[in-house]
Write a protein that holds these residues in place. Structure first.
Motif, mmCIF file in Angstrom:
data_model
loop_
_atom_site.group_PDB
_atom_site.id
_atom_site.type_symbol
_atom_site.label_atom_id
_atom_site.label_comp_id
_atom_site.label_asym_id
_atom_site.label_seq_id
_atom_site.Cartn_x
_atom_site.Cartn_y
_atom_site.Cartn_z
ATOM 1 N N ALA A 224 0.826 -1.207 0.000
ATOM 2 C CA ALA A 224 0.000 0.000 0.000
ATOM 3 C C ALA A 224 0.859 1.256 0.000
ATOM 4 O O ALA A 224 0.597 2.216 -0.734
ATOM 5 C CB ALA A 224 -0.937 -0.020 1.204
ATOM 6 N N ALA A 225 1.906 1.265 0.824
ATOM 7 C CA ALA A 225 2.780 2.440 0.904
ATOM 8 C C ALA A 225 3.530 2.652 -0.402
ATOM 9 O O ALA A 225 3.655 3.781 -0.889
ATOM 10 C CB ALA A 225 3.754 2.285 2.066
ATOM 11 N N TRP A 226 4.047 1.567 -0.992
ATOM 12 C CA TRP A 226 4.799 1.690 -2.246
ATOM 13 C C TRP A 226 3.895 2.157 -3.378
ATOM 14 O O TRP A 226 4.274 2.995 -4.191
ATOM 15 C CB TRP A 226 5.431 0.339 -2.584
ATOM 16 C CG TRP A 226 6.261 0.348 -3.827
ATOM 17 C CD1 TRP A 226 7.559 0.755 -3.967
ATOM 18 C CD2 TRP A 226 5.842 -0.084 -5.132
ATOM 19 N NE1 TRP A 226 7.978 0.608 -5.267
ATOM 20 C CE2 TRP A 226 6.952 0.091 -6.002
ATOM 21 C CE3 TRP A 226 4.659 -0.607 -5.642
ATOM 22 C CZ2 TRP A 226 6.889 -0.242 -7.359
ATOM 23 C CZ3 TRP A 226 4.591 -0.933 -6.994
ATOM 24 C CH2 TRP A 226 5.703 -0.745 -7.833
ATOM 25 N N SER A 227 2.671 1.628 -3.445
ATOM 26 C CA SER A 227 1.785 1.940 -4.568
ATOM 27 C C SER A 227 1.362 3.399 -4.589
ATOM 28 O O SER A 227 1.124 3.963 -5.661
ATOM 29 C CB SER A 227 0.558 1.030 -4.533
ATOM 30 O OG SER A 227 -0.262 1.327 -3.414
ATOM 31 N N ARG A 228 1.246 4.027 -3.426
ATOM 32 C CA ARG A 228 0.742 5.405 -3.405
ATOM 33 C C ARG A 228 1.852 6.456 -3.354
ATOM 34 O O ARG A 228 1.599 7.608 -3.031
ATOM 35 C CB ARG A 228 -0.202 5.592 -2.214
ATOM 36 C CG ARG A 228 0.428 5.440 -0.848
ATOM 37 C CD ARG A 228 -0.568 5.815 0.250
ATOM 38 N NE ARG A 228 -0.006 5.584 1.570
ATOM 39 C CZ ARG A 228 -0.288 4.539 2.338
ATOM 40 N NH1 ARG A 228 -1.152 3.626 1.915
ATOM 41 N NH2 ARG A 228 0.280 4.404 3.524
ATOM 42 N N ARG A 229 3.059 6.068 -3.736
ATOM 43 C CA ARG A 229 4.172 7.026 -3.679
ATOM 44 C C ARG A 229 3.918 8.229 -4.584
ATOM 45 O O ARG A 229 4.170 9.369 -4.209
ATOM 46 C CB ARG A 229 5.481 6.344 -4.100
ATOM 47 C CG ARG A 229 6.714 7.244 -3.917
ATOM 48 C CD ARG A 229 7.946 6.604 -4.508
ATOM 49 N NE ARG A 229 7.910 6.615 -5.973
ATOM 50 C CZ ARG A 229 8.813 5.995 -6.738
ATOM 51 N NH1 ARG A 229 9.760 5.284 -6.166
ATOM 52 N NH2 ARG A 229 8.735 6.066 -8.046
ATOM 53 N N ASP A 230 3.400 7.980 -5.789
ATOM 54 C CA ASP A 230 3.195 9.059 -6.755
ATOM 55 C C ASP A 230 1.738 9.491 -6.871
ATOM 56 O O ASP A 230 1.463 10.632 -7.237
ATOM 57 C CB ASP A 230 3.717 8.632 -8.129
ATOM 58 C CG ASP A 230 5.215 8.350 -8.116
ATOM 59 O OD1 ASP A 230 5.948 9.119 -7.471
ATOM 60 O OD2 ASP A 230 5.635 7.349 -8.723
ATOM 61 N N ALA A 231 0.817 8.589 -6.606
ATOM 62 C CA ALA A 231 -0.609 8.911 -6.721
ATOM 63 C C ALA A 231 -1.415 7.894 -5.928
ATOM 64 O O ALA A 231 -1.033 6.724 -5.839
ATOM 65 C CB ALA A 231 -1.056 8.894 -8.181
ATOM 66 N N LEU B 26 14.031 2.629 -6.375
ATOM 67 C CA LEU B 26 14.214 1.674 -5.293
ATOM 68 C C LEU B 26 15.407 0.766 -5.533
ATOM 69 O O LEU B 26 16.233 0.546 -4.650
ATOM 70 C CB LEU B 26 12.948 0.844 -5.120
ATOM 71 C CG LEU B 26 12.837 -0.019 -3.864
ATOM 72 C CD1 LEU B 26 12.886 0.840 -2.616
ATOM 73 C CD2 LEU B 26 11.562 -0.829 -3.904
ATOM 74 N N VAL B 27 15.527 0.241 -6.745
ATOM 75 C CA VAL B 27 16.604 -0.695 -7.038
ATOM 76 C C VAL B 27 17.960 -0.004 -7.024
ATOM 77 O O VAL B 27 18.939 -0.517 -6.473
ATOM 78 C CB VAL B 27 16.357 -1.385 -8.398
ATOM 79 C CG1 VAL B 27 17.559 -2.235 -8.785
ATOM 80 C CG2 VAL B 27 15.097 -2.232 -8.323
ATOM 81 N N GLU B 28 18.048 1.187 -7.602
ATOM 82 C CA GLU B 28 19.342 1.868 -7.676
ATOM 83 C C GLU B 28 19.806 2.398 -6.330
ATOM 84 O O GLU B 28 20.978 2.744 -6.161
ATOM 85 C CB GLU B 28 19.251 3.019 -8.678
ATOM 86 C CG GLU B 28 19.130 2.536 -10.121
ATOM 87 C CD GLU B 28 18.938 3.681 -11.094
ATOM 88 O OE1 GLU B 28 18.624 4.802 -10.634
ATOM 89 O OE2 GLU B 28 19.079 3.449 -12.301
ATOM 90 N N SER B 29 18.921 2.444 -5.332
ATOM 91 C CA SER B 29 19.318 2.907 -4.001
ATOM 92 C C SER B 29 20.013 1.825 -3.197
ATOM 93 O O SER B 29 20.412 2.055 -2.068
ATOM 94 C CB SER B 29 18.085 3.386 -3.220
ATOM 95 O OG SER B 29 17.231 2.296 -2.905
ATOM 96 N N ARG B 30 20.200 0.629 -3.795
ATOM 97 C CA ARG B 30 20.777 -0.490 -3.067
ATOM 98 C C ARG B 30 22.009 -1.024 -3.790
ATOM 99 O O ARG B 30 22.024 -2.164 -4.246
ATOM 100 C CB ARG B 30 19.745 -1.614 -2.934
ATOM 101 C CG ARG B 30 18.542 -1.214 -2.123
ATOM 102 C CD ARG B 30 17.497 -2.272 -2.260
ATOM 103 N NE ARG B 30 16.425 -2.026 -1.313
ATOM 104 C CZ ARG B 30 15.180 -2.401 -1.490
ATOM 105 N NH1 ARG B 30 14.853 -3.016 -2.594
ATOM 106 N NH2 ARG B 30 14.260 -2.178 -0.581
ATOM 107 N N PRO B 31 23.052 -0.238 -3.959
ATOM 108 C CA PRO B 31 24.226 -0.737 -4.671
ATOM 109 C C PRO B 31 24.938 -1.819 -3.885
ATOM 110 O O PRO B 31 25.036 -1.764 -2.664
ATOM 111 C CB PRO B 31 25.108 0.521 -4.802
ATOM 112 C CG PRO B 31 24.710 1.379 -3.651
ATOM 113 C CD PRO B 31 23.238 1.135 -3.458
ATOM 114 N N GLY B 32 25.428 -2.840 -4.598
ATOM 115 C CA GLY B 32 26.304 -3.822 -3.986
ATOM 116 C C GLY B 32 25.606 -4.982 -3.314
ATOM 117 O O GLY B 32 26.190 -6.043 -3.169
ATOM 118 N N ARG B 33 24.387 -4.817 -2.861
ATOM 119 C CA ARG B 33 23.729 -5.921 -2.158
ATOM 120 C C ARG B 33 22.221 -5.809 -2.327
ATOM 121 O O ARG B 33 21.654 -4.747 -2.158
ATOM 122 C CB ARG B 33 24.074 -5.898 -0.670
ATOM 123 C CG ARG B 33 23.438 -7.052 0.116
ATOM 124 C CD ARG B 33 23.805 -6.964 1.587
ATOM 125 N NE ARG B 33 23.220 -8.081 2.320
ATOM 126 C CZ ARG B 33 22.007 -8.074 2.847
ATOM 127 N NH1 ARG B 33 21.241 -7.008 2.698
ATOM 128 N NH2 ARG B 33 21.542 -9.123 3.506
#
Length: 283
Positions: free
Chosen positions: A54-61, A222-229
């Motif tokens: 729910a939190a992820w889905s409403r990030r933009d709208a 989300l994906v690019e905020s997790r470099p290396g692991r």
């Protein structure tokens, strides 16, 4: 249904079911088009997902919630079903399903088919949470899922397959999922099980287990905020896998002995992928 020579029915392929959304300023989503096509019945519903989703889905709208309801048994052999979804720019759709899909044989040993054509526009978000697909003994079915994302749109998809009902050998299921982002292939995978796929239950495919599922995440921020692991890397075992996709994106796959165990593994994966890099993987 019409009758061809010899009395055998000739199936008339129906119009597809269609669903489309658009932004509802300042930060909402409006369902612009909601057209069912029996037995694919679309219904507006209240929010009912987990807190991370729910939190992820409403990030933009704020999301519009729609569920797919089966208006009849099947698909049966010979059925041709199609759903077209257009998630408009800067809108968010959560698409669920009320019950599992039981694939059944028809009277003439014909293949049934379900097609999903989905487009997600710029800065659009789609969460798709279908219930399990169950190929019953004797069925012959093909599912084709085609998802076209804009390079900055987001997708969260969970899919599950149970290999037949309890105590039975499944029919033949060919299920292909192809997702593109900005015109480039993000994910392209086909699963074939049943009597027309020798070795499908061997160690190289399903290892004799009864259920398989995938979580597909496309979210550049989300994906690019997790470099290396990647999250989950500490909780994988011989029946689970997590791998990076171009685009960027992540795919988590799991096998399980039963539907309850599979759902726990997939839900744990969704929780970990959406909640942060320090979360543990599935048990």
């Amino acid at each position: 249904m019409r009758t061809a020579g010899g009395g055998r029915p000739r199936r008339v392929i129906p119009e597809p079911a269609r669903l489309a959304t658009e932004p509802d300023p300042p930060a909402g989503t409006r369902v612009r088009l909601l057209r069912s096509a029996w037995p694919l019945m679309l219904r507006r519903t209240l929010p009912c997902a987990s807190a991370p989703i729910a939190a992820w889905s409403r990030r933009d709208a704020t999301a519009a919630w729609v569920h797919l309801v089966a208006g009849g048994a099947g698909p049966l052999g010979g059925d041709r079903l199609r759903l077209e979804v257009d998630v408009g720019a800067r809108s968010t759709l959560v698409l669920g399903e009320v019950s599992p899909t039981l694939l059944l044989p028809g009277p003439y040993d014909e293949e049934s088919r379900t097609e999903f054509d989905i487009r997600v526009g710029p800065l659009g978000t789609l969460v798709w949470l279908p219930q399990p697909v169950v190929p019953a003994a004797g069925c012959r079915h093909r599912t084709d899922i085609r998802i076209a994302l804009h390079h900055d749109s987001r997708l969260l998809l969970r899919e599950e397959v149970l290999f037949g009902r309890y105590g039975e050998t499944p029919g033949t299921l060919r299920q292909r999922l192809r997702a593109t982002a900005g015109g480039r292939v993000l994910y392209d995978q086909e699963l074939v099980v049943g009597p027309e796929a020798p070795g499908w239950d061997g160690p190289a495919v399903t290892a004799g287990l009864h259920a398989a599922g995938t979580v597909l995440l496309a979210d550049a921020t989300l994906v690019e905020s997790r470099p290396g692991r990647h999250p989950h890397s500490g909780g994988l075992d011989e029946h689970t896998a997590l791998f990076a996709l171009p685009g960027p994106g992540l795919a988590f796959t799991a096998l399980a002995p039963d539907s309850a165990t599979l759902r726990r593994r997939l839900d744990s994966a969704v929780d970990a992928l959406l909640s942060g890099p320090d979360r543990k993987g599935p048990g």
